[in-house]
Design a protein around this motif. Structure first.
Motif, PDB file in Angstrom:
ATOM      1  N   GLY A  81      33.892  13.698  22.881  1.00 18.96           N
ATOM      2  CA  GLY A  81      34.493  12.413  23.220  1.00 18.96           C
ATOM      3  C   GLY A  81      33.719  11.242  22.642  1.00 18.96           C
ATOM      4  N   ASN A  82      32.388  11.308  22.732  1.00 17.33           N
ATOM      5  CA  ASN A  82      31.547  10.266  22.153  1.00 17.33           C
ATOM      6  C   ASN A  82      31.753  10.163  20.646  1.00 17.33           C
ATOM      7  N   LEU A  83      31.754  11.309  19.992  1.00 17.28           N
ATOM      8  CA  LEU A  83      31.917  11.310  18.537  1.00 17.28           C
ATOM      9  C   LEU A  83      33.288  10.776  18.125  1.00 17.28           C
ATOM     10  N   LEU A  84      34.323  11.134  18.876  1.00 13.60           N
ATOM     11  CA  LEU A  84      35.658  10.606  18.580  1.00 13.60           C
ATOM     12  C   LEU A  84      35.705   9.092  18.763  1.00 13.60           C
ATOM     13  N   ALA A  85      35.107   8.609  19.833  1.00 11.83           N
ATOM     14  CA  ALA A  85      35.124   7.170  20.110  1.00 11.83           C
ATOM     15  C   ALA A  85      34.372   6.384  19.032  1.00 11.83           C
ATOM     16  N   ILE A  86      33.238   6.884  18.600  1.00 13.00           N
ATOM     17  CA  ILE A  86      32.477   6.191  17.559  1.00 13.00           C
ATOM     18  C   ILE A  86      33.176   6.312  16.212  1.00 13.00           C
ATOM     19  N   ALA A  87      33.731   7.483  15.920  1.00 10.07           N
ATOM     20  CA  ALA A  87      34.416   7.687  14.642  1.00 10.07           C
ATOM     21  C   ALA A  87      35.696   6.864  14.553  1.00 10.07           C
ATOM     22  N   GLY A  94      36.326   1.044   7.834  1.00  6.43           N
ATOM     23  CA  GLY A  94      36.021   1.920   6.711  1.00  6.43           C
ATOM     24  C   GLY A  94      34.760   2.717   6.973  1.00  6.43           C
ATOM     25  N   LEU A  95      34.718   3.905   6.421  1.00  5.17           N
ATOM     26  CA  LEU A  95      33.602   4.820   6.684  1.00  5.17           C
ATOM     27  C   LEU A  95      32.290   4.314   6.108  1.00  5.17           C
ATOM     28  N   SER A  96      32.292   3.832   4.879  1.00  8.36           N
ATOM     29  CA  SER A  96      31.023   3.403   4.286  1.00  8.36           C
ATOM     30  C   SER A  96      30.458   2.176   5.002  1.00  8.36           C
ATOM     31  N   LYS A  97      31.332   1.243   5.396  1.00  9.06           N
ATOM     32  CA  LYS A  97      30.850   0.071   6.139  1.00  9.06           C
ATOM     33  C   LYS A  97      30.330   0.485   7.509  1.00  9.06           C
ATOM     34  N   GLN A  98      31.013   1.443   8.135  1.00 15.35           N
ATOM     35  CA  GLN A  98      30.555   1.961   9.426  1.00 15.35           C
ATOM     36  C   GLN A  98      29.161   2.559   9.288  1.00 15.35           C
ATOM     37  N   LEU A  99      28.962   3.383   8.261  1.00 14.79           N
ATOM     38  CA  LEU A  99      27.654   4.009   8.057  1.00 14.79           C
ATOM     39  C   LEU A  99      26.590   2.971   7.717  1.00 14.79           C
TER      40      LEU A  99
END
Length: 172
Positions: A81-87, A94-99
């Motif tokens: 659940g945590n991983l889904l919420a953060i993802a 966008g993924l790169s900006k998130q990272l």
């Protein structure tokens, strides 16, 4: 004043479609931009996917409370659940900006501690199958997630630190 108008599943900002290259460059917030070029979803579709991932993550975290006394199932559901919420936020920015944001020097330690706690909780639950170690890892994961989340709110970490110090100060 600028306006947002929904048109055929795409959002207009100030009269031009956000899908156009000019509108992306003119977007003052940089919010809901190109999504790294990897995602061909429209901004409205990204909002839907974000909401779906967030709701699914929160549902997993809520369901984990039902199986709280079975730490292995609890750890799996809670961590997923945590991983889904953060993802879910990767669909917005966008993924790169998130990272980049996650590994920004301001929140680097919180991110690393959170990732280590997630891995530790899963290892304790799946490999060692130790209830006590799993619960300790989950508690550390929750604390790391709170500290990580506070890094996105200006001065929140400092206020929480000061509050904790003032509450724990036992001078007479």
């Amino acid at each position: 004043m600028t306006s947002w108008i929904a048109t055929a599943g795409r959002w207009r900002f100030g009269g031009s479609l956000l899908g156009d290259d000019e509108a992306r460059e003119d977007d003052p917030l940089g919010f809901m931009g190109d999504g790294d070029g990897l995602c061909s979803l429209s901004p409205l579709q990204r909002l839907y996917v974000f909401a779906a991932c967030l709701v699914a993550g929160l549902a997993c975290m809520f369901l984990s409370m039902i199986v709280f006394f079975k730490p292995i199932k609890f750890a799996l559901l809670f961590t997923f659940g945590n991983l889904l919420a953060i993802a879910s936020t990767a669909f917005l920015i966008g993924l790169s900006k998130q990272l980049r944001m996650m590994f920004d020097p301001v929140r680097l330690y919180a991110t690393v501690v959170y990732i280590i706690c997630v891995i530790l909780a899963l290892v304790c639950a799946l490999w060692f199958q130790s209830k006590i170690l799993t619960l300790l890892a989950i508690i550390c994961e929750i604390c790391a997630l709170i500290w990580y989340s506070l890094s996105y709110i200006p001065f929140a970490r400092r206020m929480v630190s000061q509050l904790f110090i003032s509450c724990c100060d036992t001078e007479i």
